[in-house]
Design an enzyme around this catalytic site. Structure first.
Site, short mmCIF file in Angstrom:
data_model
loop_
_atom_site.label_atom_id
_atom_site.label_comp_id
_atom_site.label_asym_id
_atom_site.label_seq_id
_atom_site.Cartn_x
_atom_site.Cartn_y
_atom_site.Cartn_z
N GLY A 163 0.79 -1.22 0.00
CA GLY A 163 0.00 0.00 0.00
C GLY A 163 0.82 1.27 0.00
O GLY A 163 0.28 2.35 -0.21
N ARG B 87 5.79 -15.74 -1.64
CA ARG B 87 6.21 -16.13 -0.29
C ARG B 87 5.01 -16.66 0.48
O ARG B 87 3.89 -16.69 -0.04
CB ARG B 87 6.77 -14.92 0.45
CG ARG B 87 5.77 -13.76 0.48
CD ARG B 87 6.21 -12.62 1.33
NE ARG B 87 5.46 -11.42 1.11
CZ ARG B 87 4.23 -11.17 1.56
NH1 ARG B 87 3.59 -12.10 2.27
NH2 ARG B 87 3.64 -10.03 1.32
N LYS C 269 -3.92 -5.14 5.17
CA LYS C 269 -4.91 -6.08 5.67
C LYS C 269 -4.88 -6.15 7.20
O LYS C 269 -3.82 -6.07 7.81
CB LYS C 269 -4.61 -7.48 5.11
CG LYS C 269 -4.57 -7.54 3.60
CD LYS C 269 -3.90 -8.82 3.14
CE LYS C 269 -3.66 -8.78 1.64
NZ LYS C 269 -2.78 -9.90 1.18
N ARG D 56 -5.62 -9.70 12.94
CA ARG D 56 -4.24 -9.34 13.27
C ARG D 56 -4.24 -8.39 14.47
O ARG D 56 -4.83 -7.29 14.40
CB ARG D 56 -3.56 -8.66 12.08
CG ARG D 56 -3.56 -9.50 10.81
CD ARG D 56 -2.68 -8.84 9.77
NE ARG D 56 -2.84 -9.50 8.48
CZ ARG D 56 -2.05 -9.27 7.43
NH1 ARG D 56 -1.07 -8.40 7.53
NH2 ARG D 56 -2.25 -9.90 6.28
N HIS E 189 -4.58 0.73 3.54
CA HIS E 189 -4.27 -0.18 2.44
C HIS E 189 -3.57 -1.45 2.93
O HIS E 189 -2.97 -2.18 2.14
CB HIS E 189 -3.38 0.49 1.37
CG HIS E 189 -4.04 1.62 0.64
ND1 HIS E 189 -5.16 1.45 -0.13
CD2 HIS E 189 -3.74 2.94 0.59
CE1 HIS E 189 -5.51 2.62 -0.65
NE2 HIS E 189 -4.67 3.54 -0.22
N LYS F 136 -6.59 1.79 -13.52
CA LYS F 136 -7.96 2.24 -13.28
C LYS F 136 -8.30 1.96 -11.82
O LYS F 136 -8.02 0.87 -11.30
CB LYS F 136 -8.91 1.45 -14.20
CG LYS F 136 -10.38 1.72 -13.97
CD LYS F 136 -10.79 3.06 -14.49
CE LYS F 136 -12.31 3.27 -14.32
NZ LYS F 136 -12.66 4.68 -14.64
#
Length: 455
Positions: A164, A291, A236, A339, A234, A200
């Protein structure tokens, strides 16, 4: 494979340690001075000090890590995620020294790490990509011309970027003019390359990724999707599988595209193909992560697999032990990962500090992958993630109920953490209904601010 050096820290180092121990493989931990007392250092068979806390002097010092592997007799290196996990130079150095790099070929890492090159490769493979530029933009004038052809809104992205950083949405030519210089400067500062490109911008998208596994014998399978649409800045923060948004038809199509993407680059190892999905379930290739992903446990919980063990098998040249049909037959239930970070639950700014008390939840359908304990200090040098809380159940409703109960039982004292934020998400109507996009967090913040003004 007799001995594995783990070139990472914290929870992912402990995660890899667990699998190595179960297989009877010896382990070597490397650590910085800031991590001297951490569990992953204590739990490894051997531990070697890398240097001072800054990553350039410790976890990014690839020559020192390779030298330690040779000195300790490690015949393989597992990079975990982050740090050197997607560094082709590190993978090549391991190969030059006769050490197995537990990951894909360095040339594949390099090819997928360059986002512009990755877009071209996916287009050739017939994988849908977001409309955008296929070459780095030479100037702001070139950016304006490309944006006019693509149509606003557009997203400026660093060609070598990820996580991000450096992404900027531009809804008008004026916004693009203002953002271009900043985006190129940030790309240069963070990734060492100032190249940027345009895509876009998809309004109200879902961020859905597909886990794939590929062996050296030409076998490629997908392990279904993970919905990673709950993001702040941006990045997670909550993931789940299966996605509550996809129809079965769309699920089969996006998983097939991920397998095609892996085959197109001759992939060998565990990898993840990320897509943006619009409101009509059209999907577009975003990037490929070469990964193990942070959110891999929810795939493990719904398939009963150990992805780290499979990575070791592939690195040893073994064929995949199952077919795509076998994988489909194994899938059951639902899993959600939250998280847990040392960060302000409102501003999401990192909040390092000493953990005074730490008691993770437990029980049926509850898994906690953590790297901390009471008395340790979360420093400002590294990612402030404390743990991954993974809950599963026979249905989404059951997993969600277990998630709420586990968060309520989680006890962390001494520093700020984001558990109150995670609770708000799991209790919010859009999440409960499975009707959320990547804008969920901003929408919740706007609701709270409106509520505060009215009270």
């Amino acid at each position: 494979m007799r001995k594995v050096l783990i070139a990472n820290r914290g929870e992912i180092a402990r995660r890899i340690l667990r699998t190595c121990r179960a297989r009877g493989v010896a382990t070597v931990a490397v650590y910085s001075e800031a991590d001297a007392g951490w569990p992953f250092v204590r739990e490894a068979d051997e531990a070697v000090l890398l240097g001072p806390p800054p990553v350039a002097q410790s976890y990014l010092n690839l020559e020192k890590i390779v030298a330690i592997a040779k000195e300790t007799g490690a015949d393989a290196i597992h990079p975990g995620y982050g740090f050197l996990s997607e560094n082709p130079t590190f993978a090549r150095r391991c190969r030059e020294e006769g050490i197995a790099f537990i990951g894909p070929d360095p040339d594949v890492i390099a090819a997928m790490g360059d986002k512009v090159n990755a877009r071209r490769t996916m287009q050739r493979a017939g994988v849908p990509v977001v409309p955008g530029t296929d070459e780095p933009l030479a100037s702001v004038e070139a950016a304006l011309g490309a944006a006019a052809a693509i149509g606003y809104p557009v997203m400026l992205k660093a060609s070598a970027g990820g996580g991000g950083i450096g992404m900027q949405v531009c809804r008008t030519p004026e916004e693009l003019k203002a953002a271009y210089g900043t985006a190129t400067a940030r790309a240069k500062a963070y990734f060492g390359c100032g190249d940027v490109f345009l895509e876009k911008y998809i309004d109200d998208p879902r961020h859905i990724e597909v886990q794939i596994l590929a062996d050296a014998h030409g076998n490629v399978v997908h392990l279904f999707e993970r919905d990673c649409s709950v993001q702040r800045r941006h990045q997670k923060v909550i993931e789940e599988t299966p996605s509550p948004f996809l129809t079965e038809e769309a699920r089969q199509a996006i998983c097939a595209a991920a397998v095609a993407a892996a085959k197109a680059v001759g992939y060998v190892g565990a990898g993840t193909v990320e897509f943006l999905v619009d409101a009509d379930q059209n999907f577009y290739f975003l990037e490929m992560n070469t990964r193990l992903q942070v959110e891999h446990p929810i795939t493990e919980e719904t398939l009963g697999l150990d992805l780290v063990a499979l990575q070791l098998d592939i690195a040893e040249g073994k064929p995949l032990p199952f077919t795509q049909e076998d994988v489909a037959a194994r899938r059951k239930g639902h899993a959600i990962e939250c998280r847990v970070y040392a960060e302000d639950p409102v501003t999401f700014l990192p909040a390092p500090g000493r953990i005074v008390a730490y008691e993770p939840p437990s029980g049926e359908g509850v898994r906690v992958d953590d790297g901390v304990e009471a008395g340790l200090t979360v420093t400002p040098y590294y990612d402030p993630m404390i743990a991954k809380l993974v809950v599963s159940g026979s249905t989404r409703e059951e997993a969600l109920a277990r998630g709420r109960a586990a968060l309520a039982a989680y006890r962390i004292e001494g520093l700020k953490h984001n558990i109150p934020f995670l609770q708000r998400v799991l209790e919010s109507e859009p999440f409960v209904q499975g009707r959320y996009t990547t804008h969920l967090v901003q929408e919740l913040q706007a609701q709270e601010q409106k509520g505060a003004r009215q009270s």
